[in-house]
Design a protein around this motif. Structure first.
Motif, PDB file in Angstrom:
ATOM      1  N   GLY A   9       0.819  -1.200   0.000  1.00  0.00           N
ATOM      2  CA  GLY A   9       0.000   0.000   0.000  1.00  0.00           C
ATOM      3  C   GLY A   9       0.861   1.261   0.000  1.00  0.00           C
ATOM      4  N   TRP A  36      -9.954 -10.135  -1.101  1.00  0.00           N
ATOM      5  CA  TRP A  36      -9.564  -8.785  -0.717  1.00  0.00           C
ATOM      6  C   TRP A  36     -10.835  -7.985  -0.462  1.00  0.00           C
ATOM      7  N   ARG A  38     -12.068  -3.932   1.135  1.00  0.00           N
ATOM      8  CA  ARG A  38     -11.568  -2.579   1.387  1.00  0.00           C
ATOM      9  C   ARG A  38     -12.612  -1.804   2.162  1.00  0.00           C
ATOM     10  N   GLN A  39     -12.120  -0.785   2.859  1.00  0.00           N
ATOM     11  CA  GLN A  39     -13.021   0.110   3.583  1.00  0.00           C
ATOM     12  C   GLN A  39     -12.549   1.531   3.403  1.00  0.00           C
ATOM     13  N   ARG A  45     -17.350  -1.660   4.827  1.00  0.00           N
ATOM     14  CA  ARG A  45     -16.375  -2.518   4.175  1.00  0.00           C
ATOM     15  C   ARG A  45     -17.033  -3.239   3.001  1.00  0.00           C
ATOM     16  N   GLU A  89     -11.251   5.239  -4.326  1.00  0.00           N
ATOM     17  CA  GLU A  89     -10.799   3.920  -3.908  1.00  0.00           C
ATOM     18  C   GLU A  89      -9.757   3.990  -2.785  1.00  0.00           C
ATOM     19  N   TYR A  93      -7.136  -1.697   2.713  1.00  0.00           N
ATOM     20  CA  TYR A  93      -7.367  -2.927   1.963  1.00  0.00           C
ATOM     21  C   TYR A  93      -6.948  -4.113   2.839  1.00  0.00           C
ATOM     22  N   TYR A  94      -7.838  -5.089   2.919  1.00  0.00           N
ATOM     23  CA  TYR A  94      -7.643  -6.239   3.783  1.00  0.00           C
ATOM     24  C   TYR A  94      -7.552  -7.532   2.976  1.00  0.00           C
ATOM     25  N   GLY A 118      -4.589  -5.157   7.429  1.00  0.00           N
ATOM     26  CA  GLY A 118      -4.907  -4.151   6.417  1.00  0.00           C
ATOM     27  C   GLY A 118      -3.710  -3.295   6.038  1.00  0.00           C
ATOM     28  N   GLN A 120      -2.942   0.572   4.003  1.00  0.00           N
ATOM     29  CA  GLN A 120      -3.580   1.807   3.542  1.00  0.00           C
ATOM     30  C   GLN A 120      -3.210   2.072   2.084  1.00  0.00           C
TER      31      GLN A 120
END
Length: 125
Positions: A9, A36, A38-39, A45, A89, A93-94, A118, A120
């Motif tokens: 990230g 994957w 994301r939030q 999320r 976006e 991100y997880y 996660g 960033q």
């Protein structure tokens, strides 16, 4: 104990590309469907992409045609290649293991899924 660690990230300009990696430890990634999520700030999320044990893939509508999920079982690692990134976006991100990978992103998460902490991703000029 399943552990996942995301990397890759950072800051990218709108329209740019970025590749996220997720290394798994404590289990063999081969047998699990991976995903994957994301939030974004102030938002719920959402599922981005998933890949099953046979490398079949699904994507959320927002990222189809721009993102590519993949896995390298020999390295116990999954990846998310993100192209044509948009400002909206931006978020965390997880990486997630043991998702229910199908065509409905809202069904991917489940009580048996394991989450990474996660990474960033910031899309900004």
């Amino acid at each position: 104990q399943k552990q996942l660690v995301e990397s890759g990230g950072g800051l990218v300009q709108p329209g740019g590309s970025m590749r996220l990696s997720c290394v798994a430890s404590g289990f063999t990634l081969d047998y699990y469907a991976m995903g994957w999520f994301r939030q974004a700030p102030g938002k719920e999320r959402e599922g981005v992409s998933c890949i099953n044990s046979r490398a079949g893939t699904h994507y959320g509508d927002a990222v189809k045609g721009r993102f590519t999920i993949s896995r390298d079982n020999a390295r116990n690692t999954e990846y998310l290649q993100m192209n044509s990134l948009k400002v909206e976006e931006t978020g965390v991100y997880y990486c997630v293991a043991n998702v229910a990978c199908n065509s409905q992103p809202y069904e991917w998460n489940n009580a048996d899924a394991a989450w990474g902490p996660g990474t960033q991703v910031t899309v900004s000029s």
